[in-house]
Design a protein around this motif. Sequence first.
Motif, PDB file in Angstrom:
ATOM      1  N   GLY A 120       0.804  -1.214   0.000  1.00  0.00           N
ATOM      2  CA  GLY A 120       0.000   0.000   0.000  1.00  0.00           C
ATOM      3  C   GLY A 120       0.834   1.258   0.000  1.00  0.00           C
ATOM      4  N   TRP A 121       0.144   2.370   0.321  1.00  0.00           N
ATOM      5  CA  TRP A 121       0.750   3.696   0.340  1.00  0.00           C
ATOM      6  C   TRP A 121       0.330   4.441   1.598  1.00  0.00           C
ATOM      7  CZ3 TRP A 121       4.065   5.685  -3.328  1.00  0.00           C
ATOM      8  CH2 TRP A 121       4.172   4.963  -4.525  1.00  0.00           C
ATOM      9  N   LEU A 122       1.247   5.218   2.160  1.00  0.00           N
ATOM     10  CA  LEU A 122       0.944   6.164   3.226  1.00  0.00           C
ATOM     11  C   LEU A 122       1.359   7.540   2.727  1.00  0.00           C
ATOM     12  CD1 LEU A 122       1.423   5.909   7.006  1.00  0.00           C
ATOM     13  CD2 LEU A 122       2.438   7.854   5.804  1.00  0.00           C
ATOM     14  N   GLU A 123       0.472   8.515   2.894  1.00  0.00           N
ATOM     15  CA  GLU A 123       0.756   9.847   2.368  1.00  0.00           C
ATOM     16  C   GLU A 123       0.260  10.911   3.344  1.00  0.00           C
ATOM     17  OE1 GLU A 123       0.456  12.224  -1.908  1.00  0.00           O
ATOM     18  OE2 GLU A 123      -0.632  10.343  -1.580  1.00  0.00           O
ATOM     19  N   THR A 124       1.071  11.939   3.562  1.00  0.00           N
ATOM     20  CA  THR A 124       0.688  13.046   4.434  1.00  0.00           C
ATOM     21  C   THR A 124       0.540  14.322   3.608  1.00  0.00           C
ATOM     22  OG1 THR A 124       2.907  13.880   4.945  1.00  0.00           O
ATOM     23  CG2 THR A 124       2.092  12.025   6.260  1.00  0.00           C
ATOM     24  N   SER A 125      -0.271  15.255   4.127  1.00  0.00           N
ATOM     25  CA  SER A 125      -0.319  16.598   3.565  1.00  0.00           C
ATOM     26  C   SER A 125       0.879  17.374   4.101  1.00  0.00           C
ATOM     27  CB  SER A 125      -1.631  17.274   3.954  1.00  0.00           C
ATOM     28  OG  SER A 125      -1.699  17.417   5.372  1.00  0.00           O
ATOM     29  N   TRP A 126       0.938  18.665   3.828  1.00  0.00           N
ATOM     30  CA  TRP A 126       2.025  19.478   4.363  1.00  0.00           C
ATOM     31  C   TRP A 126       1.870  19.580   5.882  1.00  0.00           C
ATOM     32  CZ3 TRP A 126       5.817  20.155   1.136  1.00  0.00           C
ATOM     33  CH2 TRP A 126       5.563  20.165  -0.232  1.00  0.00           C
ATOM     34  N   VAL A 127       2.836  19.023   6.603  1.00  0.00           N
ATOM     35  CA  VAL A 127       2.759  18.876   8.059  1.00  0.00           C
ATOM     36  C   VAL A 127       3.764  19.800   8.735  1.00  0.00           C
ATOM     37  CG1 VAL A 127       3.075  17.265   9.979  1.00  0.00           C
ATOM     38  CG2 VAL A 127       1.976  16.499   7.865  1.00  0.00           C
ATOM     39  N   ASP A 128       3.343  20.408   9.841  1.00  0.00           N
ATOM     40  CA  ASP A 128       4.242  21.165  10.710  1.00  0.00           C
ATOM     41  C   ASP A 128       4.437  20.381  12.003  1.00  0.00           C
ATOM     42  OD1 ASP A 128       4.248  23.163   8.820  1.00  0.00           O
ATOM     43  OD2 ASP A 128       2.676  24.312   9.816  1.00  0.00           O
ATOM     44  N   LEU A 129       5.667  20.356  12.495  1.00  0.00           N
ATOM     45  CA  LEU A 129       6.012  19.580  13.688  1.00  0.00           C
ATOM     46  C   LEU A 129       6.858  20.439  14.610  1.00  0.00           C
ATOM     47  CD1 LEU A 129       6.329  16.815  15.245  1.00  0.00           C
ATOM     48  CD2 LEU A 129       8.364  16.444  13.849  1.00  0.00           C
ATOM     49  N   ALA A 130       6.596  20.340  15.925  1.00  0.00           N
ATOM     50  CA  ALA A 130       7.395  21.085  16.901  1.00  0.00           C
ATOM     51  C   ALA A 130       7.643  20.230  18.127  1.00  0.00           C
ATOM     52  CB  ALA A 130       6.692  22.380  17.294  1.00  0.00           C
ATOM     53  N   ILE A 131       8.921  20.134  18.563  1.00  0.00           N
ATOM     54  CA  ILE A 131       9.312  19.457  19.807  1.00  0.00           C
ATOM     55  C   ILE A 131      10.147  20.463  20.590  1.00  0.00           C
ATOM     56  CG2 ILE A 131      10.368  17.408  20.831  1.00  0.00           C
ATOM     57  CD1 ILE A 131      10.106  16.010  18.167  1.00  0.00           C
ATOM     58  N   PRO A 132       9.481  21.360  21.331  1.00  0.00           N
ATOM     59  CA  PRO A 132      10.201  22.455  22.014  1.00  0.00           C
ATOM     60  C   PRO A 132      11.289  21.972  22.964  1.00  0.00           C
ATOM     61  CG  PRO A 132       7.829  22.857  22.001  1.00  0.00           C
ATOM     62  CD  PRO A 132       8.031  21.460  21.523  1.00  0.00           C
ATOM     63  N   THR A 133      11.089  20.879  23.662  1.00  0.00           N
ATOM     64  CA  THR A 133      12.081  20.420  24.647  1.00  0.00           C
ATOM     65  C   THR A 133      13.410  20.074  24.002  1.00  0.00           C
ATOM     66  OG1 THR A 133      11.209  18.166  24.453  1.00  0.00           O
ATOM     67  CG2 THR A 133      10.311  19.549  26.218  1.00  0.00           C
ATOM     68  N   HIS A 134      13.410  19.759  22.721  1.00  0.00           N
ATOM     69  CA  HIS A 134      14.649  19.418  22.022  1.00  0.00           C
ATOM     70  C   HIS A 134      14.983  20.441  20.933  1.00  0.00           C
ATOM     71  CE1 HIS A 134      13.985  15.705  24.156  1.00  0.00           C
ATOM     72  NE2 HIS A 134      15.094  15.168  23.682  1.00  0.00           N
ATOM     73  N   GLN A 135      14.278  21.563  20.958  1.00  0.00           N
ATOM     74  CA  GLN A 135      14.522  22.645  19.999  1.00  0.00           C
ATOM     75  C   GLN A 135      14.466  22.144  18.556  1.00  0.00           C
ATOM     76  OE1 GLN A 135      17.758  25.367  21.111  1.00  0.00           O
ATOM     77  NE2 GLN A 135      17.964  24.203  23.039  1.00  0.00           N
ATOM     78  N   ILE A 136      13.443  21.348  18.282  1.00  0.00           N
ATOM     79  CA  ILE A 136      13.239  20.808  16.942  1.00  0.00           C
ATOM     80  C   ILE A 136      11.946  21.371  16.373  1.00  0.00           C
ATOM     81  CG2 ILE A 136      12.809  18.721  15.581  1.00  0.00           C
ATOM     82  CD1 ILE A 136      14.470  17.173  17.599  1.00  0.00           C
TER      83      ILE A 136
END
Length: 396
Positions: free
Chosen positions: A286-302
Amino acid sequence: MIKRPSSYRIKRYLIGLCFLLVTAPLGYLHQPFPRNANAATLPSFVKSLSRLLTAGRKMGISSLEFEIHGTSLHISKILDHLRRFLPLPMRNWEGTGEMAIDIAVAPTTGHEPASATLNLDLRLRNVTFSSPDASEGGNRIQGNIHVSLNVPAHQDQTAAFRASLNLGAGEILLSPFRFNLKEYPLRLHLQGAYDPRRQRISSLSAHFHVPKLGEGTIKGTFGILTGLRGDLEVALGPISNERAFDLFVKQAFGRVLPILESSLVNGETSLTATIRGSPHDYAVQGWLETSWVDLAIPTHQIAAKGVKIRLPFSLDYPNRERALPHGDLSKSTNGFFKGGRIQWKSYEWRQLAVPVAFVQNTLLMGHLKLPLRGESVMLDHSTEFRGPPDQPYNPE
């Protein structure tokens, strides 16, 4: 409470009484697979009602028709009567609450007179049930369940069925996951047909919808009495990444992984897959597909902006040794990972792109060049996934 019959319906009600007495045990006797106590429930049920229709014709009764109404049934009493029919892990479960039930059997409109349609309606009122260790169960669940089963006059004809489930209050606990049905009401619609000659579900379609979270569809055919072997097509999405992350990751593991508490993710994800085989021998593509995603992990400054993933995948179990193709991954698949902007502490990378694929149980990633402190770091990675350990399939 059984509806009072008029004199000309007495024979039909006698047939209905026989139906109740006969189908209860027949659904669980003479099972071809003793390890799965529920494997033959639907076939036996269909055969039993078909036999009653045939018996009715021989008695001169052209159609079967009766109604049964239960306005307040205690869940604890129902469990006491059904324990020996439940799968072994559920026989020690406890339950409280009430349920109203309506059963109606009537001739099927537009079909030969001997065919019948059974309609079952259940209304759950503050139903609570739990496993002995309280790790699984439901709390004060309220909702409705409707089942419709068309039983033909002849035992070798296809039987059609429909079902719908609407749960709008209470909680479902599947440790460590907890589903609040008031916040995430569940709606499920199921329809299909059973072919007794081939002992197969000849068609099956299931659609679920959870407002604010997403929806999905499952279609397929499989054998009831042959270890559930068959084909399934799965289409999930679009699923809200934010809601799914909160429900399945943050709430479930936030206490043991504090990093999750402040993490944020948005966008949507869709998945399509074809599954062939059985629970102990299967292949998935099969296929897995995401839209335009924003991600934030403040504790690791990512932080990441504009992430888009398209991942083709194939998985076999048991794992089969195969020679994987080498060379330029971008030429063998159109899977990719793209990032508009990715930040880690004082580092920032823009317009990243790398081909990826999950092929034959192995995660493949193409070459990725990252500038770091005036130098360049090359990433080229592949990891094999062997799946669960080989062991006999036990449905219990």
